[in-house]
Motif scaffolding. Structure first.
Motif, PDB file in Angstrom:
ATOM      1  N   LEU A  57       0.788  -1.243  -0.099  1.00 54.70           N
ATOM      2  CA  LEU A  57      -0.050   0.027   0.110  1.00 54.70           C
ATOM      3  C   LEU A  57       0.909   1.272   0.062  1.00 54.70           C
ATOM      4  CD1 LEU A  57      -2.918  -1.039   2.387  1.00 54.70           C
ATOM      5  CD2 LEU A  57      -2.881  -0.787  -0.397  1.00 54.70           C
ATOM      6  N   ASP A  58       1.925   1.190   0.801  1.00 53.49           N
ATOM      7  CA  ASP A  58       2.746   2.371   0.671  1.00 53.49           C
ATOM      8  C   ASP A  58       3.347   2.729  -0.733  1.00 53.49           C
ATOM      9  OD1 ASP A  58       2.611   2.647   3.483  1.00 53.49           O
ATOM     10  OD2 ASP A  58       4.660   1.672   3.717  1.00 53.49           O
ATOM     11  N   ASP A  59       3.721   1.794  -1.613  1.00 51.36           N
ATOM     12  CA  ASP A  59       3.929   1.953  -2.732  1.00 51.36           C
ATOM     13  C   ASP A  59       2.911   2.377  -3.822  1.00 51.36           C
ATOM     14  OD1 ASP A  59       6.728   0.968  -2.467  1.00 51.36           O
ATOM     15  OD2 ASP A  59       6.012  -1.047  -2.915  1.00 51.36           O
ATOM     16  N   LEU A  60       1.768   1.933  -3.554  1.00 56.22           N
ATOM     17  CA  LEU A  60       0.654   2.374  -4.454  1.00 56.22           C
ATOM     18  C   LEU A  60       0.292   3.774  -3.990  1.00 56.22           C
ATOM     19  CD1 LEU A  60      -1.711  -0.776  -4.343  1.00 56.22           C
ATOM     20  CD2 LEU A  60      -0.059  -0.014  -6.211  1.00 56.22           C
ATOM     21  N   ASN A  61       0.429   4.262  -2.544  1.00 54.03           N
ATOM     22  CA  ASN A  61       0.172   5.669  -2.391  1.00 54.03           C
ATOM     23  C   ASN A  61       1.150   6.548  -2.708  1.00 54.03           C
ATOM     24  OD1 ASN A  61      -2.059   5.483  -0.706  1.00 54.03           O
ATOM     25  ND2 ASN A  61      -1.416   4.384   0.900  1.00 54.03           N
ATOM     26  N   GLU A  62       2.477   6.105  -2.706  1.00 54.82           N
ATOM     27  CA  GLU A  62       3.490   7.133  -3.411  1.00 54.82           C
ATOM     28  C   GLU A  62       3.252   6.996  -4.807  1.00 54.82           C
ATOM     29  OE1 GLU A  62       7.545   5.516  -2.639  1.00 54.82           O
ATOM     30  OE2 GLU A  62       7.061   5.362  -0.553  1.00 54.82           O
ATOM     31  N   ARG A  70       0.272   7.281  -6.244  1.00 56.75           N
ATOM     32  CA  ARG A  70      -0.964   7.971  -6.163  1.00 56.75           C
ATOM     33  C   ARG A  70      -0.455   9.585  -6.165  1.00 56.75           C
ATOM     34  NH1 ARG A  70      -4.871  10.543  -3.600  1.00 56.75           N
ATOM     35  NH2 ARG A  70      -7.001  10.390  -4.279  1.00 56.75           N
ATOM     36  N   GLU A  71       0.539   9.798  -5.197  1.00 58.49           N
ATOM     37  CA  GLU A  71       1.248  11.012  -4.953  1.00 58.49           C
ATOM     38  C   GLU A  71       1.857  11.367  -5.917  1.00 58.49           C
ATOM     39  OE1 GLU A  71       0.424  13.286  -2.498  1.00 58.49           O
ATOM     40  OE2 GLU A  71      -1.077  11.670  -1.721  1.00 58.49           O
ATOM     41  N   VAL A  79       1.666  15.322 -10.892  1.00 63.18           N
ATOM     42  CA  VAL A  79       1.743  15.390 -12.276  1.00 63.18           C
ATOM     43  C   VAL A  79       0.276  16.247 -12.706  1.00 63.18           C
ATOM     44  CG1 VAL A  79       1.554  14.394 -14.461  1.00 63.18           C
ATOM     45  CG2 VAL A  79       3.243  13.520 -12.766  1.00 63.18           C
ATOM     46  N   ILE A  80      -0.950  15.994 -12.247  1.00 62.00           N
ATOM     47  CA  ILE A  80      -1.941  16.533 -12.164  1.00 62.00           C
ATOM     48  C   ILE A  80      -2.010  17.902 -11.912  1.00 62.00           C
ATOM     49  CG2 ILE A  80      -4.357  16.554 -11.737  1.00 62.00           C
ATOM     50  CD1 ILE A  80      -4.331  13.551 -11.494  1.00 62.00           C
TER      51      ILE A  80
END
Length: 122
Positions: free
Chosen positions: A84-89, A91-92, A97-98
């Protein structure tokens, strides 16, 4: 199944399937003739890869999280809490970029708004 069949069943080009193999995302068996032999489960694996790519994850991260993903019929579900930490990173990173793209669009909007208006008589 051979690579052409996997390509037909997933809608992914043979070239991309070879790339996924190079990236360590797919692991086909090799026949004595050198042809790749894919398993039935590889169809779902390719679909998971495509979903994670569309979520903006790089292939290196996909390689790490793919073993911890399952499909519940509607979406991918992580099965390993430690990823989950990797997925949250990731996402951040996408949020950053957005934000940058939104700022660029705002500048472009200002440039467009400052442009002279076309003469309607022409």
């Amino acid at each position: 199944m051979r690579i052409g069949e996997l390509s037909r069943r997933t809608g992914v080009s043979e070239r991309l399937l070879r790339y996924y193999e190079q990236q360590g995302l797919l692991h086909p068996e090799r026949r004595p003739s050198g042809y790749r032999e894919y398993r039935e489960g590889d169809v779902e694996t390719v679909r998971r890869i495509r979903t994670l790519l569309s979520a903006g994850l790089p292939t290196a991260l996909i390689g790490e999280v793919l073993p911890c993903m399952r499909d519940d019929g509607e979406r991918l579900v992580p099965t390993c809490a430690e990823m989950l930490d990797d997925l949250n990173e990731a996402r951040e990173r996408l949020s950053g970029v957005i934000a940058e793209l939104s700022a660029s669009r705002a500048v472009l909007d200002e440039v467009i708004a400052a442009a002279p208006k076309a003469d309607p008589a022409r």
